[in-house]
Motif scaffolding. Structure first.
Motif, mmCIF file in Angstrom:
data_model
loop_
_atom_site.group_PDB
_atom_site.id
_atom_site.type_symbol
_atom_site.label_atom_id
_atom_site.label_comp_id
_atom_site.label_asym_id
_atom_site.label_seq_id
_atom_site.Cartn_x
_atom_site.Cartn_y
_atom_site.Cartn_z
ATOM 1 N N ALA A 188 0.850 -1.188 0.000
ATOM 2 C CA ALA A 188 0.000 0.000 0.000
ATOM 3 C C ALA A 188 0.884 1.236 0.000
ATOM 4 O O ALA A 188 1.970 1.240 0.600
ATOM 5 C CB ALA A 188 -0.931 0.016 1.209
ATOM 6 N N ARG A 190 0.645 5.625 0.359
ATOM 7 C CA ARG A 190 -0.134 6.829 0.631
ATOM 8 C C ARG A 190 0.782 8.049 0.567
ATOM 9 O O ARG A 190 1.975 7.972 0.877
ATOM 10 C CB ARG A 190 -0.791 6.778 2.002
ATOM 11 C CG ARG A 190 -1.936 5.794 2.125
ATOM 12 C CD ARG A 190 -2.706 6.037 3.411
ATOM 13 N NE ARG A 190 -3.690 4.990 3.678
ATOM 14 C CZ ARG A 190 -4.519 5.014 4.697
ATOM 15 N NH1 ARG A 190 -4.505 6.032 5.556
ATOM 16 N NH2 ARG A 190 -5.380 4.033 4.896
ATOM 17 N N THR A 258 9.424 5.571 4.549
ATOM 18 C CA THR A 258 8.874 6.920 4.510
ATOM 19 C C THR A 258 9.987 7.904 4.177
ATOM 20 O O THR A 258 11.177 7.573 4.262
ATOM 21 C CB THR A 258 8.219 7.293 5.863
ATOM 22 O OG1 THR A 258 7.647 8.597 5.754
ATOM 23 C CG2 THR A 258 9.250 7.281 6.988
ATOM 24 N N ALA A 316 0.387 5.720 9.208
ATOM 25 C CA ALA A 316 1.196 4.611 8.701
ATOM 26 C C ALA A 316 0.584 3.271 9.088
ATOM 27 O O ALA A 316 0.622 2.302 8.320
ATOM 28 C CB ALA A 316 2.621 4.718 9.224
ATOM 29 N N ASP A 318 -2.601 2.622 9.435
ATOM 30 C CA ASP A 318 -3.732 2.359 8.555
ATOM 31 C C ASP A 318 -3.251 1.916 7.182
ATOM 32 O O ASP A 318 -3.888 1.087 6.522
ATOM 33 C CB ASP A 318 -4.609 3.608 8.442
ATOM 34 C CG ASP A 318 -6.068 3.248 8.172
ATOM 35 O OD1 ASP A 318 -6.620 2.422 8.929
ATOM 36 O OD2 ASP A 318 -6.636 3.783 7.209
ATOM 37 N N THR A 319 -2.122 2.452 6.749
ATOM 38 C CA THR A 319 -1.521 2.021 5.487
ATOM 39 C C THR A 319 -1.103 0.562 5.577
ATOM 40 O O THR A 319 -1.269 -0.206 4.622
ATOM 41 C CB THR A 319 -0.303 2.907 5.145
ATOM 42 O OG1 THR A 319 -0.694 4.277 5.173
ATOM 43 C CG2 THR A 319 0.253 2.571 3.773
ATOM 44 N N ASP A 322 -4.075 -1.529 5.026
ATOM 45 C CA ASP A 322 -4.341 -1.571 3.583
ATOM 46 C C ASP A 322 -3.502 -2.656 2.911
ATOM 47 O O ASP A 322 -3.990 -3.417 2.065
ATOM 48 C CB ASP A 322 -4.013 -0.234 2.932
ATOM 49 C CG ASP A 322 -5.059 0.847 3.195
ATOM 50 O OD1 ASP A 322 -6.174 0.500 3.613
ATOM 51 O OD2 ASP A 322 -4.745 2.033 2.972
#
Length: 329
Positions: A188, A190, A258, A316, A318-319, A322
């Motif tokens: 995933a 974002r 990141t 992060a 929640d990512t 995903d």
């Protein structure tokens, strides 16, 4: 919808099965069930597999290098490197034998440096393995050539998900092996303004996969009736007299990259927060029969503004969820 289409076979673990030297193995890119797009300059991801296994490996390559925090939990960790700065992370099948693929990534990077071994250009590669033999009756193992191939296949725009790369024979929901189902590799991406985060995971857990509505969506598939059950039911029955033998050979291995500038302390806390959050999508998680590992990397390019590190960790996390769900084809 409950289905048998992802039900995984159970290996007999027989001696004398086919290994790497018994076949003319040719590495191939893993198409997966679909791909996940990402836009993260300076980061590329590649996969390769031996279809004869099937087994494979996945490489997250950061050519400029990235500071790294490694969080390893559970009772069955298989890992190499764990450096505090890495140029690549290799996730691979093959359990301890798959560590050869990590060495292959390192060898390929050395050649790209024209075999220069000056201390300040050394290429650091860390890696982690899953035990993926329980779903196949062979000893085909990711090796140095497969690790090299995964790096050569690396792309800067998309990554294969589903049964691809290190997730080619990954399974979940192994309260009992006969109820295990194939999972795979998820990813995933974002972006919030200039802030970017890419999460890659390989699901090979004792636990089942749970969606955001709390439904078990992969693993622990019962035949009578045909339904997926939460392991809690099994463990309650075990306490009440049912015989549940421990199921070994499990692990979820992941990479978070990141571009946010973080102190060493904040990088560590980010990794701990995100790794802990994954229990929402994998239940149970971090058991003594798992070897869960998360590599958290930062390229240190963008200041974090507007939210705290804890808030960033929430995004992060929640990512990561995903990515867990994206592994399911």
């Amino acid at each position: 919808m409950t289905t048998r289409s992802h039900l995984a076979p159970f290996s007999r673990f027989a001696q004398g099965v086919i290994g790497n030297r018994d076949l003319r193995l040719v590495p191939q890119a893993s198409p997966g069930a679909r791909t996940v797009a990402f836009d993260f300059p300076g980061v590329e991801v590649g996969t390769a597999e031996y279809a004869e296994g099937p087994t494979g490996c996945t490489v997250v390559h950061v050519p400029a290098g990235a500071r790294t925090f490694t969080d390893a939990r559970g009772g069955a960790v298989g890992m190499s490197g764990a450096y505090d700065r890495n140029h690549a992370i290799c996730l691979t099948g093959g359990s301890v034998y798959g560590l050869s693929a990590v060495a292959g990534v390192s060898a390929e990077l050395l050649e790209r440096q024209q075999n220069c071994t000056r201390w300040d250009v050394l290429q650091c590669v860390s890696g982690a393995v899953i035990y993926d033999y329980s779903a196949r009756d062979n000893a085909i193992t990711p090796d140095e050539e497969l690790g090299r191939a995964a790096l050569r296949h690396a792309r800067a725009d998309r990554i294969a998900v589903g049964r691809a790369g290190a997730g080619a024979s990954a399974t979940v929901g192994k309260v009992d092996h006969v109820r295990a189902e194939f999972a795979g590799q998820g990813a995933a991406f974002r972006q919030y303004g200039q802030i970017k985060m890419l999460f890659v995971t390989v699901l090979n857990a004792v636990g089942v996969i749970v969606d955001r509505e709390g439904r078990v969506v992969r693993g622990n598939l019962w035949s009578e009736p045909l339904e997926r059950r939460h392991p809690l039911t099994d463990y309650e029955n075990g306490i009440n007299g049912a015989n549940l033998a421990p199921v070994h050979g499990n692990t979820t291995i992941s990479v978070l990259v990141t571009n946010v500038k973080l102190s060493d302390y904040s990088l560590r806390q980010l990794g701990l927060q995100v790794h802990s959050s994954m229990h929402r999508g994998i239940q149970p998680f971090h058991t003594e029969s798992d070897g869960d590992t998360l590599f958290t990397l930062t390229t240190d390019e963008v200041d974090l503004t507007g939210i705290s590190t804890a808030g960033f960790g929430t995004l992060a996390s929640d990512t990561a969820w995903d990515a867990i769900l994206a592994a399911l084809d």
